[in-house]
Write an enzyme that holds these catalytic residues in place. Structure first.
Site, mmCIF file in Angstrom:
data_model
loop_
_atom_site.group_PDB
_atom_site.id
_atom_site.type_symbol
_atom_site.label_atom_id
_atom_site.label_comp_id
_atom_site.label_asym_id
_atom_site.label_seq_id
_atom_site.Cartn_x
_atom_site.Cartn_y
_atom_site.Cartn_z
ATOM 1 N N ARG A 169 0.828 -1.223 0.000
ATOM 2 C CA ARG A 169 0.000 0.000 0.000
ATOM 3 C C ARG A 169 0.854 1.261 0.000
ATOM 4 N NH1 ARG A 169 -4.567 -1.949 4.308
ATOM 5 N NH2 ARG A 169 -5.569 -3.486 2.992
ATOM 6 N N ARG A 196 -3.323 6.140 0.261
ATOM 7 C CA ARG A 196 -3.919 7.157 1.109
ATOM 8 C C ARG A 196 -2.943 7.958 1.955
ATOM 9 N NH1 ARG A 196 -7.921 3.029 3.859
ATOM 10 N NH2 ARG A 196 -5.987 1.818 3.682
ATOM 11 N N ARG A 253 -7.205 11.276 -6.632
ATOM 12 C CA ARG A 253 -8.405 10.446 -6.457
ATOM 13 C C ARG A 253 -9.654 11.240 -6.096
ATOM 14 N NH1 ARG A 253 -9.027 5.539 -4.445
ATOM 15 N NH2 ARG A 253 -11.200 6.130 -4.665
ATOM 16 N N ASP A 288 -6.982 -3.378 -7.118
ATOM 17 C CA ASP A 288 -7.638 -3.964 -5.951
ATOM 18 C C ASP A 288 -7.875 -5.433 -6.241
ATOM 19 O OD1 ASP A 288 -10.259 -4.733 -4.299
ATOM 20 O OD2 ASP A 288 -9.292 -3.031 -3.309
ATOM 21 N N TYR A 332 -14.931 -12.875 0.601
ATOM 22 C CA TYR A 332 -15.733 -11.726 0.178
ATOM 23 C C TYR A 332 -17.001 -12.180 -0.553
ATOM 24 C CZ TYR A 332 -12.168 -8.256 1.350
ATOM 25 O OH TYR A 332 -11.293 -7.437 2.027
#
Length: 343
Positions: A26, A30, A39, A75, A150
């Site tokens: 990552r 962010r 973004r 992702d 998921y």
């Protein structure tokens, strides 16, 4: 320099390196203000399907931190979305699946993936390879267990109740689902490697929820098939999961060249558990980066020293960069790792 001769790839292959290579899970995301600006107003799955955005976001931490490898911005649910699964990534929640898969009839939605399903992936990988030059690009995919979780739960889950209920109570259905997800994962990773990725990482984020005997029975056959199916590509294969201290030997047994280690097990102990013939990746606790530099340096020094017990070591965090991380701390950590004596 050819990416295949980079310190990162050499460490993955357990060859001598000029310095310990480092990248961060990552690392693109962010924690970077330039990422947040790019973004703004762009949904995650839109960003993951836009080649120009993929290239720019993937490059941002390479430019800023000077890391030894780039990780493809995407992702793990992208291939599922690409074959028609009705899902979305909801901010603050994660992937949410409209119609959870809990029956044999629902398996029909899971077909093999083709390059034409994800044209933006090949385009972005080729663009990145050109822009990165000697810096290797890591392609990645979610592992079947995590994808299954998921799909069965319908979204993130703390206890994986429905997932384990199928695994224990309907093993034939479980293996049929895992077989289909394995085919999708193999296809998706091959697309990235054939477009030019220099290494491949399989993320099994939730597999730490499984006991070793259950991993061997319900997960290992499928992850082993993935790594075997990628062997002809001649790129390093990395296997990573969270909370997998009790599974490290099995992760190595699955066939990867590199086993990723989270922060719960020291690297010298992890080397014993994984056994010979594998490099290790890891394993600073991401939360350490929120502490003062003296703490970061001390913890990094310890991880690097313990990493010498491995036949090859790629420095990384034990999981992804936290959003509140100061980017300057990552840059400074990268410089520290590069200056640390190899022997």
């Amino acid at each position: 320099m050819n990416p295949a001769e980079s310190p990162f790839v050499r460490a993955c292959r357990r060859l001598p390196v000029p310095h310990v290579p480092v990248w961060y899970m990552r690392q693109a995301g962010r924690s970077l203000p330039e990422y947040r600006a790019l973004r703004e107003g762009v949904p995650m799955l839109t960003a993951c399907a836009t080649p120009d955005l993929i290239v720019e976001i993937t490059m941002q931490p390479v430019r800023r931190h000077g890391v030894d490898a780039a990780i493809f911005f995407s992702d793990i649910v992208v291939p599922l979305k690409a074959i028609g699964i009705d899902l979305d990534i909801k901010p603050g929640v994660g992937p949410v699946v409209a119609d959870p898969i809990r029956s044999a009839d629902a398996l029909g939605a899971l077909r093999p993936i083709e390059p034409d399903d994800v044209p933006y992936v090949g385009e972005a990988v080729r663009g990145l390879v050109k822009e990165l030059g000697p810096v290797p690009l890591i392609g990645f995919a979610g592992a079947p267990f995590t994808l299954a979780s998921y799909l069965i739960e319908g979204g993130p889950s703390k206890n994986h109740d429905h997932t384990k209920a199928m695994m224990y109570g309907e093993p034939a259905l479980w293996h049929a689902l895992m077989d289909r997800l394995t085919d999708i994962t193999i296809g998706y990773l091959r697309i990235q490697a054939e477009a030019g990725a220099s290494a491949l990482q399989l993320f099994d984020s939730w597999v730490g929820a499984v006991a070793p005997d259950d991993y061997r029975a319900f997960v290992l056959p499928h992850t082993s098939r993935i790594f075997a199916a990628l062997a002809d590509l001649d790129v390093p294969r990395i296997h990573f999961g969270v909370g997998t201290g009790e599974l490290l030997g099995l992760l190595g047994e699955a066939g990867a060249d590199v086993v990723g280690v989270d922060w719960r097990v020291p690297l010298d102990r992890a080397a014993e558990r994984v056994g010979p013939g594998r490099a290790l990746q890891g394993n600073l606790d991401p939360a350490v980066l929120l502490a003062p530099w003296e703490v970061i340096e001390s913890r990094a020094r310890d991880a690097l020293a313990r990493g010498r017990a491995a036949e090859g070591h790629v420095f990384n965090l034990g999981h992804g960069v936290l959003p509140s991380t100061d980017p300057g701390a990552l840059t400074r950590l990268t410089e520290f790792v590069h200056a640390f004596p190899v022997n």
